[in-house]
Design a protein around this motif. Structure first.
Motif, PDB file in Angstrom:
ATOM      1  N   GLY A  93       0.791  -1.221   0.000  1.00 57.11           N
ATOM      2  CA  GLY A  93       0.000   0.000   0.000  1.00 57.11           C
ATOM      3  C   GLY A  93       0.823   1.270   0.000  1.00 57.11           C
ATOM      4  O   GLY A  93       1.998   1.283  -0.358  1.00 57.11           O
ATOM      5  N   ALA A  94       0.181   2.347   0.399  1.00 57.41           N
ATOM      6  CA  ALA A  94       0.821   3.666   0.456  1.00 57.41           C
ATOM      7  C   ALA A  94       0.841   4.114   1.910  1.00 57.41           C
ATOM      8  O   ALA A  94      -0.131   3.925   2.629  1.00 57.41           O
ATOM      9  N   PHE A  95       1.943   4.696   2.322  1.00 59.58           N
ATOM     10  CA  PHE A  95       2.091   5.105   3.724  1.00 59.58           C
ATOM     11  C   PHE A  95       1.925   6.613   3.885  1.00 59.58           C
ATOM     12  O   PHE A  95       2.738   7.396   3.389  1.00 59.58           O
ATOM     13  N   ALA A  96       0.876   7.003   4.570  1.00 61.05           N
ATOM     14  CA  ALA A  96       0.757   8.388   5.025  1.00 61.05           C
ATOM     15  C   ALA A  96       1.563   8.513   6.320  1.00 61.05           C
ATOM     16  O   ALA A  96       1.945   7.513   6.919  1.00 61.05           O
ATOM     17  N   TYR A  97       1.843   9.734   6.727  1.00 55.33           N
ATOM     18  CA  TYR A  97       2.571   9.921   7.984  1.00 55.33           C
ATOM     19  C   TYR A  97       2.229  11.287   8.550  1.00 55.33           C
ATOM     20  O   TYR A  97       1.686  12.151   7.858  1.00 55.33           O
ATOM     21  N   ALA A  98       2.554  11.474   9.820  1.00 57.92           N
ATOM     22  CA  ALA A  98       2.252  12.752  10.457  1.00 57.92           C
ATOM     23  C   ALA A  98       3.019  12.872  11.757  1.00 57.92           C
ATOM     24  O   ALA A  98       3.499  11.879  12.311  1.00 57.92           O
ATOM     25  N   THR A  99       3.121  14.097  12.220  1.00 55.15           N
ATOM     26  CA  THR A  99       3.561  14.362  13.583  1.00 55.15           C
ATOM     27  C   THR A  99       2.513  15.237  14.259  1.00 55.15           C
ATOM     28  O   THR A  99       2.070  16.230  13.689  1.00 55.15           O
ATOM     29  N   HIS A 100       2.105  14.818  15.442  1.00 52.88           N
ATOM     30  CA  HIS A 100       1.184  15.607  16.250  1.00 52.88           C
ATOM     31  C   HIS A 100       1.979  16.289  17.362  1.00 52.88           C
ATOM     32  O   HIS A 100       2.905  15.692  17.922  1.00 52.88           O
ATOM     33  N   ALA A 101       1.600  17.508  17.687  1.00 52.12           N
ATOM     34  CA  ALA A 101       2.203  18.218  18.815  1.00 52.12           C
ATOM     35  C   ALA A 101       1.080  18.807  19.658  1.00 52.12           C
ATOM     36  O   ALA A 101       0.136  19.383  19.118  1.00 52.12           O
ATOM     37  N   VAL A 102       1.178  18.632  20.954  1.00 49.47           N
ATOM     38  CA  VAL A 102       0.075  19.063  21.815  1.00 49.47           C
ATOM     39  C   VAL A 102       0.623  19.702  23.095  1.00 49.47           C
ATOM     40  O   VAL A 102       1.658  19.278  23.620  1.00 49.47           O
ATOM     41  N   VAL A 103      -0.058  20.741  23.527  1.00 49.32           N
ATOM     42  CA  VAL A 103       0.262  21.369  24.807  1.00 49.32           C
ATOM     43  C   VAL A 103      -0.922  21.135  25.735  1.00 49.32           C
ATOM     44  O   VAL A 103      -2.068  21.407  25.362  1.00 49.32           O
ATOM     45  N   VAL A 104      -0.628  20.615  26.925  1.00 52.57           N
ATOM     46  CA  VAL A 104      -1.697  20.354  27.892  1.00 52.57           C
ATOM     47  C   VAL A 104      -1.422  21.112  29.185  1.00 52.57           C
ATOM     48  O   VAL A 104      -0.286  21.523  29.459  1.00 52.57           O
ATOM     49  N   ALA A 105      -2.479  21.280  29.952  1.00 55.02           N
ATOM     50  CA  ALA A 105      -2.345  21.746  31.333  1.00 55.02           C
ATOM     51  C   ALA A 105      -2.920  20.649  32.216  1.00 55.02           C
ATOM     52  O   ALA A 105      -4.057  20.217  32.033  1.00 55.02           O
ATOM     53  N   VAL A 106      -2.107  20.164  33.142  1.00 51.62           N
ATOM     54  CA  VAL A 106      -2.571  19.135  34.071  1.00 51.62           C
ATOM     55  C   VAL A 106      -2.853  19.808  35.405  1.00 51.62           C
ATOM     56  O   VAL A 106      -2.001  20.496  35.964  1.00 51.62           O
ATOM     57  N   ASP A 107      -4.067  19.609  35.897  1.00 49.41           N
ATOM     58  CA  ASP A 107      -4.449  20.157  37.194  1.00 49.41           C
ATOM     59  C   ASP A 107      -4.099  19.122  38.264  1.00 49.41           C
ATOM     60  O   ASP A 107      -4.751  18.079  38.371  1.00 49.41           O
ATOM     61  N   THR A 108      -3.074  19.398  39.033  1.00 49.99           N
ATOM     62  CA  THR A 108      -2.621  18.414  40.014  1.00 49.99           C
ATOM     63  C   THR A 108      -3.547  18.340  41.231  1.00 49.99           C
ATOM     64  O   THR A 108      -3.388  17.464  42.073  1.00 49.99           O
ATOM     65  N   GLY A 109      -4.515  19.241  41.280  1.00 51.72           N
ATOM     66  CA  GLY A 109      -5.501  19.177  42.364  1.00 51.72           C
ATOM     67  C   GLY A 109      -6.673  18.268  42.025  1.00 51.72           C
ATOM     68  O   GLY A 109      -7.339  17.744  42.919  1.00 51.72           O
ATOM     69  N   GLU A 124      -9.870   7.136  49.550  1.00 49.76           N
ATOM     70  CA  GLU A 124      -8.632   6.690  48.905  1.00 49.76           C
ATOM     71  C   GLU A 124      -7.735   7.915  48.722  1.00 49.76           C
ATOM     72  O   GLU A 124      -8.232   9.040  48.643  1.00 49.76           O
ATOM     73  N   PRO A 125      -6.417   7.690  48.584  1.00 53.89           N
ATOM     74  CA  PRO A 125      -5.528   8.855  48.444  1.00 53.89           C
ATOM     75  C   PRO A 125      -5.928   9.794  47.307  1.00 53.89           C
ATOM     76  O   PRO A 125      -5.933  11.012  47.481  1.00 53.89           O
ATOM     77  N   HIS A 126      -6.285   9.224  46.139  1.00 57.06           N
ATOM     78  CA  HIS A 126      -6.642  10.117  45.013  1.00 57.06           C
ATOM     79  C   HIS A 126      -7.915  10.888  45.307  1.00 57.06           C
ATOM     80  O   HIS A 126      -8.073  12.045  44.917  1.00 57.06           O
ATOM     81  N   GLU A 127      -8.850  10.240  46.026  1.00 57.36           N
ATOM     82  CA  GLU A 127     -10.095  10.939  46.376  1.00 57.36           C
ATOM     83  C   GLU A 127      -9.812  12.066  47.367  1.00 57.36           C
ATOM     84  O   GLU A 127     -10.395  13.156  47.262  1.00 57.36           O
ATOM     85  N   ALA A 128      -8.927  11.790  48.305  1.00 60.29           N
ATOM     86  CA  ALA A 128      -8.625  12.805  49.318  1.00 60.29           C
ATOM     87  C   ALA A 128      -8.045  14.060  48.667  1.00 60.29           C
ATOM     88  O   ALA A 128      -8.394  15.185  49.040  1.00 60.29           O
ATOM     89  N   ILE A 129      -7.170  13.863  47.663  1.00 62.27           N
ATOM     90  CA  ILE A 129      -6.604  15.034  46.973  1.00 62.27           C
ATOM     91  C   ILE A 129      -7.714  15.818  46.270  1.00 62.27           C
ATOM     92  O   ILE A 129      -7.824  17.035  46.395  1.00 62.27           O
ATOM     93  N   MET A 130      -8.567  15.094  45.543  1.00 60.80           N
ATOM     94  CA  MET A 130      -9.609  15.774  44.768  1.00 60.80           C
ATOM     95  C   MET A 130     -10.617  16.483  45.671  1.00 60.80           C
ATOM     96  O   MET A 130     -11.050  17.605  45.399  1.00 60.80           O
ATOM     97  N   VAL A 131     -10.951  15.826  46.756  1.00 59.93           N
ATOM     98  CA  VAL A 131     -11.938  16.389  47.687  1.00 59.93           C
ATOM     99  C   VAL A 131     -11.383  17.659  48.350  1.00 59.93           C
ATOM    100  O   VAL A 131     -12.071  18.682  48.455  1.00 59.93           O
ATOM    101  N   GLU A 132     -10.139  17.601  48.767  1.00 67.74           N
ATOM    102  CA  GLU A 132      -9.543  18.786  49.389  1.00 67.74           C
ATOM    103  C   GLU A 132      -9.494  19.944  48.391  1.00 67.74           C
ATOM    104  O   GLU A 132      -9.859  21.076  48.706  1.00 67.74           O
ATOM    105  N   THR A 133      -9.086  19.624  47.168  1.00 64.06           N
ATOM    106  CA  THR A 133      -9.067  20.649  46.121  1.00 64.06           C
ATOM    107  C   THR A 133     -10.446  21.271  45.940  1.00 64.06           C
ATOM    108  O   THR A 133     -10.598  22.495  45.845  1.00 64.06           O
ATOM    109  N   THR A 134     -11.447  20.411  45.892  1.00 65.99           N
ATOM    110  CA  THR A 134     -12.814  20.871  45.640  1.00 65.99           C
ATOM    111  C   THR A 134     -13.268  21.860  46.714  1.00 65.99           C
ATOM    112  O   THR A 134     -13.797  22.936  46.407  1.00 65.99           O
ATOM    113  N   ILE A 135     -13.050  21.494  47.944  1.00 68.33           N
ATOM    114  CA  ILE A 135     -13.521  22.357  49.033  1.00 68.33           C
ATOM    115  C   ILE A 135     -12.717  23.657  49.062  1.00 68.33           C
ATOM    116  O   ILE A 135     -13.282  24.752  49.178  1.00 68.33           O
ATOM    117  N   LEU A 136     -11.404  23.541  48.915  1.00 71.67           N
ATOM    118  CA  LEU A 136     -10.583  24.757  48.989  1.00 71.67           C
ATOM    119  C   LEU A 136     -10.889  25.707  47.831  1.00 71.67           C
ATOM    120  O   LEU A 136     -10.906  26.923  48.002  1.00 71.67           O
TER     121      LEU A 136
END
Lengths: 795, 282
Positions: A639-655, B260-272
């Motif tokens: 067959g024929a090979f298409a190709y691509a590169t994807h680039a993405v910026v994310v924000a992860v909420d650690t809370g 659970e640890p992951h729930e505790a983080i999310m819950v604290e975040t939510t309230i704060l």
């Protein structure tokens, strides 16, 4: 290089003309779809139709001791024994060592997954049929279920199909000197990756309707399928109706994505039953059935080791991919499709000369696995591209720079990979450079320095590159050991006496825009207005034999067939027009619905009038009528090979563990684009599904084999707010192996998104000591990893 | 996904509905907006021989207000609250909450009384009405009675009402004009039920602070320690944040199960985060 047919004379189009190849033409089919005038399986209105509810297994693994049908339900409940002499589905590969198994249309002795059909119940309405199904009592002798990959690999687990264990097939692709690569390596990086089991979630579920046509003496089967001709062939064999007395029709199909690219047990059962009844019967899959009992996708565990030099140049790669294929082998792809594909393409777009792969297919008491947009590629791309990022970190370089250095270079094209694929054309590294430029790497790095660590939000940048094998030809399907070889496509192009054009194609259009793009190909050759071309498809009664729409093949394959047929037809049109204009045929060109020779022209309508209604106006020896049927095969069997590169910026909420996608850019090359607008829609839609794969979609099972996501409350798919607008850059390197240089591209968007997003999330969370190698990355997985990393640091 | 056969009747008024409910053996279920009941019927997770539709009962569609409180008939829809077609007791909190429930199609039919009667611990109204100190007016064979929010939601899908009773209206005390609020809901995608919900109402003029954590446990959790730490706090400070983290942990320890640890983080975040909103921290 393997060439399977003469080189096509259809050269790449460099300057698009209006309505022809390369133009952004509005879609012909949108009128009926946007107005709600499409006709789907559930819309069919045939008098006397009774509706079907399937009684499905509520348990994962059991012997059936007895089935008690309520009194008075005669003629409304049907078991396997009531369907006549039909064969079980046996989907095998011709490859030595493949272990086959039978998949009966309805379970009679044993059930092997929750949702397996046991009985057909009929009612005037679906509700009545469901009432009836609820009254049937099945006496199950429950057996211990085999659920997860580790259980399926354990030789002590019960065997599902009477094999010595639950391993269906092991493939061992590879080549080159891996030991030498390992010895020469400056760094060796290993990881284990997991991609969760998913549901496919076409907007319209599956569905089948069938009846015996007394006048034509044929069985009519309407099915929401991507491949009506092939389904006719296999149904005929299984239920014993010859193909010339069997018509399979795919009406408007509301999305397929692969889940309608299989023979379905329901098709077999309903077709077999309809032959014995005097009225039409219909099954419309509901969402719960779709999430539980439709073929599912993914569920891979891949262990990958790379040996690289000090610059991150990969010298050798070692992989083991285990895929949980569920209870049965699906026709025609077989249970081993996923594992074989992952193991077969794991070297990606890179020039990796040493590779040792192992693809292991195991069976379990889950719904069978089938193809889903990308098939093995999202997983292969995810694992390899995650590892490339880790290699880059190990050698202290930017991941996109390491990618560039590893890519197959343009001057190496066509390039034969260590697993035997023939990359046809393109500048792979350029896709990385363009994606990096679009996403502005220095700006993102500056923003990370500025923002990360100042609050709960962490910014991350991720890349992923891939090649997408498309329009697989004869060699590929033979190499894969398929029992049928889907190496070609067919089309008929015919004028009508009034000068209009009909294309009859064996593909099936379910969202790809093929009613428009095939018309554009005909316009290229015949000078007709594409808005005025009718494309008929999806019906064994209206087109010559062909294979259907899957594997990113239809534009290349059917486009090639339409192009060849149109080119041949154009020669005849020119001969007739030349006769009418009193010029030589080579002086005639076709444009604007006319045949033109210098200052003189004649409308196509006059040509067709002569061809169909006035043979006395034809040149001497010219046969009446204007239609052509041709087939097309790509020059390269892989067959024929298409190709691509994807680039993405994310924000992860650690809370919260939530991931927001801030920017998404794609630089891709699918060769000559027939309609760039449709190409962009395919990229955007594929990325949307990839986002689901990366962040949301998962079909978990409990230890008893019960599926836990049976409604949209539990199975989350991305909606419009979760999907950013994708910025797209087109590279356009025509394939030397296809008509007009077209490469397929339908799956690409979905292939790289999980890898790119996981890389971005890992880039964001790296300062916190977190690494995530499993999809989907749910809040639970992210927060648990953050907690574990914090605990680790505190030690 | 089609329901079992059931009888359907539309109640003309509250006595009509109560008459239908009177026979405890008949298995009658009340339907208001139907946004939870109908899917349950379709999935055959619930089967009722008879469904009584109360959505057209005029009395249940009434709304009114006094100096101290807003009264909402049980069949006032989320959409009506979102659109301001019902009086607002709490400085815009109820409109805000209504606008975030599922999708507009659901909000057009779903009702506040239906949500409270179902008592899904993940439902926005259950958390919000507890935080607002709402009172539930319930009518049954023995007449009318009023139940305060803390006594209303006893367990998942289980309220203080008997099967013969009907929620007729909800009385929501008004906050003072200067009250502020925060409402933070974590969803995996737009329109889904919250994984956690934090509702914070600060009413310094009345020396009142209310904090409720929803969706994270079997019933919404009144976070009294957190509320005490917030009461009278003039603004966000590092010291306040530290005190709140301690208070949140104290509240969570009183939950119906360990997090659970992951729930505790999310819950604290939510309230704060709900608390920072209420204190006007951007």
């Amino acid at each position: 290089m393997s060439l399977t047919s003469a080189p096509p004379a259809l050269a790449a189009v460099t300057a698009p003309r209006p309505g022809c190849i390369g133009d952004r033409v509005l879609r012909n089919e949108d009128g009926r779809f946007l107005a709600g005038h499409g006709e789907y399986l559930a819309d069919l209105d045939v008098p006397g139709t009774r509706e079907i509810a399937f009684l499905r297994s509520p348990v994962a693994h059991a012997r059936i001791r007895a089935i008690a049908i309520p009194e008075g339900a005669e003629g409304r409940v049907f078991l396997l024994k009531d369907l006549g002499d039909i064969h079980p589905v046996r989907a095998v590969l011709t490859s030595p060592g493949f272990r086959g198994s039978d998949y009966p249309a309805l379970a009679a002795d044993t059930v092997r997954f929750v949702g397996e059909p046991i009985a057909i119940c009929l009612g005037a309405t679906r509700a009545e049929a469901e009432d009836l199904a609820q009254e049937i009592v099945v006496d199950f002798d429950e057996l211990p279920p085999v659920v997860e990959i580790e259980q399926a690999l354990d030789p002590a687990s019960p065997s599902l199909h009477g094999w010595p264990d639950n391993i269906c097939f092991v493939s061992t692709p590879g080549g080159g000197d891996l030991d030498a690569a390992a010895k020469a390596a400056a760094v060796t990086v290993s990881r284990e990756f997991r991609m969760a089991r998913q549901c496919v979630v076409s907007l319209e579920g599956r569905g089948v309707m069938a009846w015996w046509d007394r006048r034509l003496q044929e069985l009519v089967v309407y099915s929401s399928t991507q491949q009506p001709h092939v389904i006719r062939t296999v149904l005929a064999k299984l239920i014993g109706v010859p193909e010339h007395q069997l018509r399979v029709v795919a009406p408007d199909v509301g999305g397929g994505f692969g889940v309608k690219n299989n023979l379905q047990q329901e098709e077999v059962a309903i077709a077999a039953l309809a032959r014995r009844l005097k009225f039409p019967i219909r099954w419309t899959e509901d969402r719960r059935e779709h999430l539980i009992a439709s073929p599912q996708a993914r569920e891979h565990r891949v262990r990958l080791t790379a040996h690289a030099d000090a610059q991150g140049r990969i010298l050798g790669l070692e992989a083991e991919a285990v895929v949980n294929a569920g209870a049965y082998s699906i026709w025609p792809w077989s249970a081993a499709m996923e594992a074989n594909m992952v193991a077969g393409i794991l070297t990606g777009p890179y020039a990796i000369e040493a590779y040792r792969g192992r693809g292991v297919t195991v069976v379990s008491n889950k719904a069978p696995l089938g193809p889903y947009r990308g098939v093995g590629r999202p997983s292969a791309c995810f694992t390899l591209e995650r590892l490339v990022d880790e290699i880059a970190r190990a050698v202290g370089r930017e991941p996109h720079a390491v990618r560039i250095d590893n890519m197959v270079r343009p001057e190496q094209m066509p390039y034969r990979t260590v697993t035997g694929k023939l990359f046809d054309s393109g500048d792979y590294a350029e896709s990385v450079r363009q994606a990096a430029a679009m996403i502005d790497v220095p700006a993102v790095r500056a923003r990370q320095t500025r923002e990360n660590g100042k609050g709960p939000r962490f910014i991350g940048l991720g890349f992923a590159s891939y090649t997408e094998q498309t329009a697989h030809g004869t060699d590929e399907w033979i190499a894969r050991g398929l029992t049928e070889v889907f190496g070609y496509e067919t089309a008929t192009v015919r004028f009508t006496p009034d000068g209009k054009l009909i294309i009859e194609a064996a593909i099936q259009n379910h969202g790809q825009g093929l009613e428009t793009t095939l018309a554009q190909v005909a316009a290229e050759e015949l000078g007709v207005d594409p808005a005025d071309v009718v494309v008929r498809h999806g019906d064994t009664a209206v087109s010559p034999y062909g294979m259907g729409t899957f594997a990113s093949r239809s534009m290349v394959m059917a486009g090639g067939a339409v192009g060849r047929a149109s080119r041949q037809l154009a020669e005849k049109v020119k001969r007739i027009a030349a006769h009418l204009l009193q010029v030589k045929p080579d002086e005639v060109t076709l444009a604007g619905n006319c045949a033109v020779a210098g200052a003189r022209s004649v409308p196509l309508k006059s040509v067709t009038d002569a061809a169909f209604l006035h043979p006395e106006n034809l040149p001497a020896g010219e046969e009446p009528c204007l239609d052509e049927t041709t087939t097309f095969q790509p020059l390269s069997g892989t067959g024929a090979f298409a190709y691509a590169t994807h680039a993405v910026v994310v924000a992860v909420d650690t809370g919260t563990g939530l991931v927001e996608i801030l920017e998404y850019a794609v630089a891709h090359d699918c060769g000559t684009m027939v309609n760039p607008m449709i190409v962009e829609g395919q990229v955007q839609g594929g990325v949307a599904q990839g986002i689901g794969n990366a962040l949301l979609e998962e079909s978990p099972y409990d230890s008893g084999g019960q599926p836990l996501a049976s409604t949209f409350a539990d199975y989350l798919v991305p909606g419009a707010p979760e999907v950013p607008t994708v910025r797209i850059a087109h590279l356009e390197t025509p394939s030397p192996f296809t008509a007009y240089g077209i490469k397929g591209m339908g799956e690409g968007g979905a292939i790289a998104a999980p890898a790119a997003i996981l890389n971005a999330v890992n880039d964001a969370l790296r300062p916190l000591g977190v690494e995530l190698n499993e999809t989907p990355i749910t809040p639970k997985r992210i927060l648990t990893a953050l907690h574990d990393a914090r605990t680790e640091r505190a030690r | 996904m089609k329901p079992m056969p059931f009888d359907y009747a539309r109640a003309t008024d509250v006595p009509d509905a109560l008459a239908a409910l009177a026979d405890a053996e008949a298995g009658v279920r009340v339907m208001a907006g139907g946004q939870s009941l109908v899917p349950m019927l379709n999935l055959r997770l619930a089967t009722f021989p008879r469904v009584v539709d109360i959505s057209k009962v005029a009395e249940l569609r009434e709304r009114g207000e006094t100096a101290d409180a807003v009264t909402l008939g049980a069949c006032v829809t989320h959409g009506e609250i979102e659109d301001g077609e019902a009086p607002e007791p709490a400085a815009g909190l109820m409109r805000h909450v209504a606008s975030g429930i599922a999708y507009r199609a659901v909000r057009n039919r779903g009702t506040i009384g239906g949500s409270a009667s179902l008592a899904d611990a993940s439902a926005d109204w259950v958390t919000t009405l507890l935080a607002l100190g709402a009172r539930f007016v319930i009518r049954g064979p023995d007449g009318e009675r009023e139940v305060a929010a803390p006594d209303m939601f006893l367990a998942p899908y289980f309220t203080a009402m008997t099967d013969q009773e009907l929620l007729v209206r909800i009385v929501v005390p008004k906050t003072s004009r200067d009250a502020t609020w925060g409402y933070y809901k974590v969803t995996r995608r737009s329109g889904e039920y919250g994984l956690t919900i934090g509702a914070v109402i600060l009413d310094p003029a009345r020396d009142r602070a209310s904090v409720v954590l929803g969706a994270a446990s079997r019933t919404p959790l009144a976070c009294t320690a957190t509320a005490a730490a917030l009461r009278g706090a003039p603004r966000w400070t590092d010291a306040l944040e530290a005190a709140l983290r301690v208070a949140v942990a104290e509240d969570l320890a009183r939950g119906d199960r360990p997090f659970e640890p992951h729930e505790a983080i999310m819950v604290e975040t939510t309230i704060l985060r709900a608390a920072t909103q209420a204190l006007g921290v951007s």
